[in-house]
Scaffold this active site. Structure first.
Site, PDB file in Angstrom:
ATOM      1  N   CYS A  81       0.836  -1.198   0.000  1.00 51.52           N
ATOM      2  CA  CYS A  81       0.000   0.000   0.000  1.00 51.52           C
ATOM      3  C   CYS A  81       0.874   1.253   0.000  1.00 51.52           C
ATOM      4  O   CYS A  81       1.478   1.568  -1.015  1.00 51.52           O
ATOM      5  CB  CYS A  81      -0.987  -0.048   1.168  1.00 51.52           C
ATOM      6  SG  CYS A  81      -2.392   1.041   0.913  1.00 51.52           S
ATOM      7  N   HIS A 173      -3.158  -5.161   2.049  1.00 46.90           N
ATOM      8  CA  HIS A 173      -2.433  -5.323   3.312  1.00 46.90           C
ATOM      9  C   HIS A 173      -2.433  -6.771   3.802  1.00 46.90           C
ATOM     10  O   HIS A 173      -3.221  -7.113   4.689  1.00 46.90           O
ATOM     11  CB  HIS A 173      -3.085  -4.465   4.398  1.00 46.90           C
ATOM     12  CG  HIS A 173      -2.935  -3.002   4.201  1.00 46.90           C
ATOM     13  ND1 HIS A 173      -1.879  -2.284   4.705  1.00 46.90           N
ATOM     14  CD2 HIS A 173      -3.710  -2.116   3.544  1.00 46.90           C
ATOM     15  CE1 HIS A 173      -2.011  -1.011   4.381  1.00 46.90           C
ATOM     16  NE2 HIS A 173      -3.109  -0.883   3.674  1.00 46.90           N
ATOM     17  N   GLU A 175      -0.566  -8.095   5.823  1.00 48.76           N
ATOM     18  CA  GLU A 175      -0.198  -8.150   7.247  1.00 48.76           C
ATOM     19  C   GLU A 175      -1.420  -8.014   8.160  1.00 48.76           C
ATOM     20  O   GLU A 175      -1.313  -8.236   9.363  1.00 48.76           O
ATOM     21  CB  GLU A 175       0.841  -7.053   7.562  1.00 48.76           C
ATOM     22  CG  GLU A 175       0.332  -5.615   7.565  1.00 48.76           C
ATOM     23  CD  GLU A 175       0.144  -5.002   6.162  1.00 48.76           C
ATOM     24  OE1 GLU A 175       0.216  -5.734   5.157  1.00 48.76           O
ATOM     25  OE2 GLU A 175      -0.086  -3.787   6.109  1.00 48.76           O
TER      26      GLU A 175
HETATM   27  N1  GLN Z   1      -3.525   6.415   1.007  1.00 50.18           N
HETATM   28  C1  GLN Z   1      -2.220   6.205   1.586  1.00 50.18           C
HETATM   29  C2  GLN Z   1      -1.143   6.958   0.825  1.00 50.18           C
HETATM   30  O1  GLN Z   1      -1.384   7.413  -0.258  1.00 50.18           O
HETATM   31  C3  GLN Z   1      -1.872   4.713   1.572  1.00 50.18           C
HETATM   32  C4  GLN Z   1      -2.858   3.989   2.431  1.00 50.18           C
HETATM   33  C5  GLN Z   1      -2.296   2.785   3.112  1.00 50.18           C
HETATM   34  O2  GLN Z   1      -1.098   2.516   3.149  1.00 50.18           O
HETATM   35  N2  GLN Z   1      -3.203   2.066   3.729  1.00 50.18           N
HETATM   36  O3  GLN Z   1      -0.066   7.132   1.327  1.00 50.18           O
END
Ligand code: GLN
Length: 199
Positions: A81, A173, A175
């Site tokens: 992410c 995610h 994790e």
């Molecule tokens: N929206 C976040 C970003 O752009 C990422 C979200 C996340 O890691 N859950 O940094």
């Protein structure tokens, strides 16, 4: 350098969840906050969190160049992410700095507000036939993947998991689930790299 210690970048984000999942999958771990920590790890995970914050903190902690140098020298890296955004070549529609390691263009917060957070059963053939319970939280998608990048999973026709050699990126995610197959997959990448360098 002691072998098989997996670093988790611990400047901001869901660090403890990655540490727990990596340890369930059989790894030893180290939380990485300094260049000295980085020297002690064989691979690095960048967790979920806030990409603009972490890019700034990487600079402040003197980690930007050391992380780039290690990855260019072959260190496996996995971004989930936010970590995927930080590792990417660039961010669609934004002049946001990134590490420029994974040859993809990401779009932040791409899945839209209504589905900001969702758990989706995702087909990931590289992990076997059972769908993976993928948790998306304000997740990016991958809008462009370079020629060296293998697409490992898509959600609704959007790329959400890629591999480029020793580099792994997931929009979701792993994790945050009890399913440690992506962690085991990353550890297998680390293991395979070690076999090559020992040969
Ligand atoms: N929206 C976040 C970003 O752009 C990422 C979200 C996340 O890691 N859950 O940094």
């Amino acid at each position: 350098m002691p072998a098989s210690v997996i670093g988790v970048l611990a400047l901001q984000g869901d660090v403890v969840e990655h540490v727990a999942a990596l340890e369930r999958a059989g790894a030893r771990t180290l939380e990485v906050r300094t260049p000295g920590d980085l020297e002690r790890v064989e691979a690095l995970v960048i967790p979920g969190g806030e990409s603009t914050t972490v890019i700034r903190l990487l600079d402040r902690f003197g980690l930007t160049e050391p992380v780039k140098a290690r990855v260019r020298a072959g260190m496996p890296l996995w971004g989930t992410c936010m970590g995927l955004i930080v590792a990417a070549a660039d961010v669609a529609g934004l002049l946001q700095p990134t590490l420029g390691l994974l040859d993809v263009t990401v779009r932040r917060n791409a899945f839209g507000r209504q589905v900001d957070s969702a758990e989706v059963p995702l087909a990931i053939p590289a992990l076997g036939p059972a769908p993976f319970p993928a948790i998306f939280i304000r997740a990016p998608w991958i809008e462009r993947a370079g020629p060296e990048v293998a697409v490992l999973a898509e959600r609704d026709g959007r790329i959400v998991m890629v591999r480029q050699g020793n580099l792994l990126g997931t929009s979701f995610h792993p994790e945050l689930t009890g399913d440690d197959r992506v962690h085991a997959y990353f550890l297998a990448i680390v293991e395979a790299g070690r076999a090559v360098s020992a040969a």
